[in-house]
Design an enzyme around this catalytic site. Structure first.
Site, PDB file in Angstrom:
ATOM      1  N   PHE A  73      10.669  11.884   1.071  1.00 47.38           N
ATOM      2  CA  PHE A  73      10.802  12.918   1.367  1.00 47.38           C
ATOM      3  C   PHE A  73       9.731  14.035   1.257  1.00 47.38           C
ATOM      4  CE2 PHE A  73       9.778  15.434  -3.309  1.00 47.38           C
ATOM      5  CZ  PHE A  73      10.765  16.005  -2.271  1.00 47.38           C
ATOM      6  N   LEU A 108       1.173  10.590   5.337  1.00 47.42           N
ATOM      7  CA  LEU A 108       1.247  10.335   4.391  1.00 47.42           C
ATOM      8  C   LEU A 108       2.220   9.423   4.169  1.00 47.42           C
ATOM      9  CD1 LEU A 108       1.351  13.897   5.018  1.00 47.42           C
ATOM     10  CD2 LEU A 108       3.810  14.055   3.810  1.00 47.42           C
ATOM     11  N   ALA A 109       2.026   8.488   4.881  1.00 48.57           N
ATOM     12  CA  ALA A 109       2.644   6.969   5.016  1.00 48.57           C
ATOM     13  C   ALA A 109       2.047   6.474   4.244  1.00 48.57           C
ATOM     14  CB  ALA A 109       2.957   5.980   6.142  1.00 48.57           C
ATOM     15  N   ALA A 110       2.657   6.132   3.228  1.00 45.74           N
ATOM     16  CA  ALA A 110       2.109   5.133   1.589  1.00 45.74           C
ATOM     17  C   ALA A 110       3.023   4.574   0.761  1.00 45.74           C
ATOM     18  CB  ALA A 110       1.668   6.397   0.346  1.00 45.74           C
ATOM     19  N   GLN A 111       3.188   3.640  -0.059  1.00 46.11           N
ATOM     20  CA  GLN A 111       4.210   3.081  -0.945  1.00 46.11           C
ATOM     21  C   GLN A 111       3.709   4.228  -2.468  1.00 46.11           C
ATOM     22  OE1 GLN A 111       5.945   2.246  -3.935  1.00 46.11           O
ATOM     23  NE2 GLN A 111       3.482   1.027  -4.855  1.00 46.11           N
ATOM     24  N   TYR A 115      -0.632   1.533  -8.128  1.00 45.03           N
ATOM     25  CA  TYR A 115      -0.404   2.079  -7.481  1.00 45.03           C
ATOM     26  C   TYR A 115      -1.996   3.101  -7.112  1.00 45.03           C
ATOM     27  CZ  TYR A 115       0.874   6.759  -6.314  1.00 45.03           C
ATOM     28  OH  TYR A 115       1.138   7.589  -5.446  1.00 45.03           O
ATOM     29  N   LYS A 169      -4.334   4.565  -4.238  1.00 47.56           N
ATOM     30  CA  LYS A 169      -4.893   5.880  -4.022  1.00 47.56           C
ATOM     31  C   LYS A 169      -6.307   6.332  -3.905  1.00 47.56           C
ATOM     32  CE  LYS A 169      -0.927   7.259  -1.874  1.00 47.56           C
ATOM     33  NZ  LYS A 169      -1.359   7.010  -0.411  1.00 47.56           N
ATOM     34  N   ASN A 172       2.692  15.740  -9.381  1.00 43.92           N
ATOM     35  CA  ASN A 172       4.314  15.661  -9.425  1.00 43.92           C
ATOM     36  C   ASN A 172       4.791  16.696  -8.466  1.00 43.92           C
ATOM     37  OD1 ASN A 172       3.568  13.768 -11.664  1.00 43.92           O
ATOM     38  ND2 ASN A 172       5.160  13.945 -12.718  1.00 43.92           N
TER      39      ASN A 172
END
Length: 359
Positions: A26, A93-96, A163, A167, A195
């Site tokens: 996104f 930005l790649a992440a779970q 999560y 991070k 958010n």
């Protein structure tokens, strides 16, 4: 799309080689669209889009980047692709990115968010062309004490759930690589955003995408935490901060190689239930959607705010649109989606409108 140099120097980005991980997600897709509009030469490295539909496909982001399908944990491939691209700027930005998924797959979450960050930084270390790096984490990296004031960049890191903990660990990994392996030739900043909402998010267990899915399917929308307070902000707000960080880091500006919060002003921190009511009104629904409240099965923070004083003082970071307009613009994007409009053109118009605003 013609770039508008209101917020950032288009001459800096024109022809600049950029490496962007997570460009199929996104925020990554929006950032790819923005950088393309500024004239950057973007190489994207990510897995296939994580949702169907996705902003990446709907807005034809593959036209904006040289897209490489790859796993952030494939260290050898990541390094080879980065070295071949010879970027000067790297956005990671790649992440779970989902709290509830981290409970289902905690080890995979740590592998992607922690080791993936380490692999990224190792690839940077072995790519001489890189001058600036922005590693994106989250506001949830703080040890949440449920207090009423905003967290500052110097507050303790931690996490009740896999999560958030992953991070926080990614922040520690980045700080370790920064102090151990990078001198003045590469500047590495981390960015922690609250958010983020906006058109094009189709992830599960996110409030507004869940609303749109419930509307499409004519089913009840369940809300886990209607009274939880979150710092809501339009997706382009933190991206503006990431771009500003990358520019200043590239210039070697002192103090940039550190952690930064990006969030809304005080009025942007509102309860979930209030936000969904406002979004429903902005959507101009012909009939009120039914709401149901489900009991949460796992721990999730109920109160979370960020202190953005550092970004305001040193980057002149200011939110450009308030929460009401954020919800209006988001509703307009999803309405365009439901109406099957050209979402590349619609997204570019929203970006141009945002660039034309003054904070």
């Amino acid at each position: 799309m013609e770039a508008v140099g209101v917020m950032t120097r288009a001459d800096f980005w024109r022809g600049r080689r950029v490496f962007l991980t997570g460009h199929t997600g996104f925020k990554g897709a929006w950032l790819a669209l923005w950088l393309h509009g500024l004239g950057a030469r973007v190489t994207g490295y990510a897995l296939a889009p994580p949702t169907d539909p996705s902003l990446y496909e709907l807005a034809r982001i593959d036209d904006c980047v040289e897209s490489i399908t790859g796993d952030i944990n494939d260290a050898a491939r990541l390094q080879a692709i980065m070295q071949a691209a010879e970027p000067e700027v790297v956005f990671h930005l790649a992440a779970q990115a989902l709290v509830r998924d981290s409970y289902a797959e905690p080890v995979a979450t740590f592998a992607t968010n922690v080791m993936g960050t380490a692999h990224l930084l190792e690839a940077v270390r072995k790519t001489p062309s890189v001058r600036s790096v922005v590693v994106v984490t989250t506001d949830k990296c703080y040890q949440n004490r449920e207090w009423v004031w905003g967290y500052r960049e110097t507050d303790a890191l931690g996490g009740h759930d896999p999560y958030s903990a992953s991070k926080a660990a990614a922040e520690i990994v980045t700080a370790a690589w920064r102090s151990s392996f990078f001198a003045d030739d590469v500047s590495i900043a981390t960015a922690r955003a609250g958010n983020v909402i906006g058109g094009g998010d189709f992830a599960r267990d996110r409030l507004l995408p869940d609303f749109v899915r419930a509307l499409e399917r004519n089913v009840e929308l369940e809300i886990r935490h209607p009274h939880a307070v979150r710092p809501w902000q339009f997706v382009l707000e933190p991206l503006a901060g990431y771009i500003e960080l990358a520019e200043r880091a590239h210039a070697g500006e002192p103090g940039i190689a550190s952690a930064w919060n990006f969030g809304p002003d005080e009025a942007g921190a509102r309860p979930v239930g209030e936000v969904i009511d406002a979004f429903s009104h902005a959507f101009a629904l012909p009939a009120q959607i039914r709401l149901g409240v489900s009991e949460p099965q796992r721990h999730e923070a109920t109160l979370l705010r960020l202190d953005t004083s550092k970004a305001r003082a040193h980057l002149d970071f200011r939110p450009r649109i308030d929460l009401d307009r954020t919800l209006e613009w988001t509703a307009q994007w999803y309405r365009a989606y439901l109406d099957k409009r050209d979402l590349r053109a619609f997204s570019e118009r929203q970006l141009q409108a945002f660039l034309g605003l003054r904070s």
